[in-house]
Design a protein around this motif. Structure first.
Motif, PDB file in Angstrom:
ATOM      1  N   ALA A  19      -9.100  -2.561  -0.655  1.00 27.52           N
ATOM      2  CA  ALA A  19      -8.962  -4.146  -0.458  1.00 27.52           C
ATOM      3  C   ALA A  19      -9.938  -4.917  -1.068  1.00 27.52           C
ATOM      4  O   ALA A  19      -9.564  -5.748  -1.781  1.00 27.52           O
TER       5      ALA A  19
ATOM      6  N   GLN B 297      -6.134   5.294   0.123  1.00 30.58           N
ATOM      7  CA  GLN B 297      -7.171   4.426   0.288  1.00 30.58           C
ATOM      8  C   GLN B 297      -8.942   5.462  -0.108  1.00 30.58           C
ATOM      9  O   GLN B 297      -9.638   4.813  -0.612  1.00 30.58           O
TER      10      GLN B 297
ATOM     11  N   GLU C 253       1.120   0.703   7.789  1.00 29.48           N
ATOM     12  CA  GLU C 253      -0.065  -0.215   8.370  1.00 29.48           C
ATOM     13  C   GLU C 253      -0.828   0.690   9.414  1.00 29.48           C
ATOM     14  O   GLU C 253      -1.922   0.147   9.714  1.00 29.48           O
TER      15      GLU C 253
ATOM     16  N   THR D 202      -4.562   1.120   9.372  1.00 27.83           N
ATOM     17  CA  THR D 202      -5.100   1.883   8.069  1.00 27.83           C
ATOM     18  C   THR D 202      -6.183   1.363   7.391  1.00 27.83           C
ATOM     19  O   THR D 202      -7.110   2.006   6.993  1.00 27.83           O
ATOM     20  N   GLU D 203      -5.948  -0.015   7.232  1.00 27.58           N
ATOM     21  CA  GLU D 203      -7.051  -0.741   6.401  1.00 27.58           C
ATOM     22  C   GLU D 203      -8.397  -0.690   6.944  1.00 27.58           C
ATOM     23  O   GLU D 203      -9.389  -0.949   6.710  1.00 27.58           O
ATOM     24  N   LYS D 204      -8.389  -0.405   8.434  1.00 26.16           N
ATOM     25  CA  LYS D 204      -9.495  -0.406   9.104  1.00 26.16           C
ATOM     26  C   LYS D 204     -10.174   0.956   9.583  1.00 26.16           C
ATOM     27  O   LYS D 204     -11.180   1.260  10.312  1.00 26.16           O
TER      28      LYS D 204
ATOM     29  N   TYR E 121       0.731  -1.127   0.123  1.00 30.51           N
ATOM     30  CA  TYR E 121      -0.023   0.002  -0.108  1.00 30.51           C
ATOM     31  C   TYR E 121       0.838   1.166  -0.018  1.00 30.51           C
ATOM     32  O   TYR E 121       0.277   2.314  -0.414  1.00 30.51           O
TER      33      TYR E 121
END
Length: 289
Positions: free
Chosen positions: A51, A39, A197, A149-151, A24
């Motif tokens: 994702a 994102q 992350e 980051t992804e959440k 990412y």
């Protein structure tokens, strides 16, 4: 390199690495922004989370491997990042509606997620009220949270909800100095080349502005003070019901305003300003290309 071409270069990177680890941080580097902002930008441009797009592209090409190749199902699953045949089979069935073994043994209907290609499309569905401001250095006081980051999109609404319940917002109102950027601030901060992350999300209010006739406000106990440099900010009006009003601004910013503005994203946080009576502002730092 044109901004749209930078985004398309990031898509080519995804395509070249569907069977490998996708960084990412590298994706964000193509667009010269933080991982969180990449994102966010991707989700508004593609109408789906990053994702999910990567997962769907992998499952699309995995179906072709099943149809045209002789590799074992478990090897195809491992190739596209799944740790076991069961995990791959569950994800495959969730996307395609059939199991990998049926693809091998029967004639079945499959789904396809096509490769994205970004282009400039001017829709003009809603006008945008904005101003470009050369804003001096300023400081905010508040509480920061480390967020995966992804959440981030899932976690951040809960941070605000908890802040209203645990007294954080009451403390802001007690010490509120009413300096710009005004209102209660939600600041998404992630270094361009930092830890991909995790990001830092900050609930804050502005407590000092350089050059303004304002008295610095000392942070109350339990709050930290964070400084931001003088910069060029595009300040967008985002009035209306939440979250739709702010989401509409982001979508138009990334799809219409930024590609045609002559500006690029600067490596500074995005600031959402929550005022009163459904009035909001979005501050996005920019720089000349």
């Amino acid at each position: 390199m044109d901004w749209i071409e930078k985004l398309n270069k990031s898509i080519r990177y995804i395509e070249d690495n569907l069977d490998k680890e996708i960084s990412y941080e590298k994706l964000a580097g193509f667009a010269d922004c933080s991982v969180y902002n990449y994102q966010r930008m991707f989700s508004y441009l593609a109408d789906k989370p990053l994702a999910e797009y990567i997962r769907n592209r992998r499952l699309t090409v995995a179906a072709f491997d099943l149809l045209n190749g002789r590799d074992r199902i478990i090897d195809i699953g491992l190739k596209y990042g799944y740790e076991s045949q069961d995990a791959f089979s569950r994800a495959f069935k969730n996307f395609h509606g059939v199991s990998p073994s049926r693809v091998r043994n029967e004639t079945v209907q499959l789904r396809s997620c096509p490769k994205l290609s970004f282009q400039i499309t001017i829709k003009g569905e809603h006008h945008m009220n904005y101003q470009i401001e050369q804003w001096p250095a300023f400081r905010v006081m508040g509480i920061s949270y480390r967020v995966k980051t992804e959440k981030a999109f899932e976690v951040i609404p809960g941070i605000w909800e908890a802040a209203w319940k645990n007294g954080v917002m009451d403390s802001f109102m007690t010490n509120y100095p009413d300096y710009r950027p005004a209102g209660f601030l939600g600041i998404a901060e992630g270094g361009r080349w930092g830890n991909a992350e995790e990001m830092r999300y900050i609930l804050a209010v502005t407590n000092w502005v350089d050059g303004e006739e304002c008295t610095p406000i000392s942070p109350p106990e339990g709050m930290e003070e964070i400084s931001y440099p003088a910069a060029t900010w595009a300040v967008f009006e985002a009035n209306g019901e939440l979250p739709e009003a702010v989401q509409r601004v982001y979508k138009q910013f990334y799809t219409e305003w930024l590609p045609n503005s002559g500006y690029a994203l600067a490596d500074l946080p995005v600031i959402e300003c929550y005022l009163q009576e459904n009035r909001q502002e979005v501050w996005i730092a920019v720089e000349n290309k």
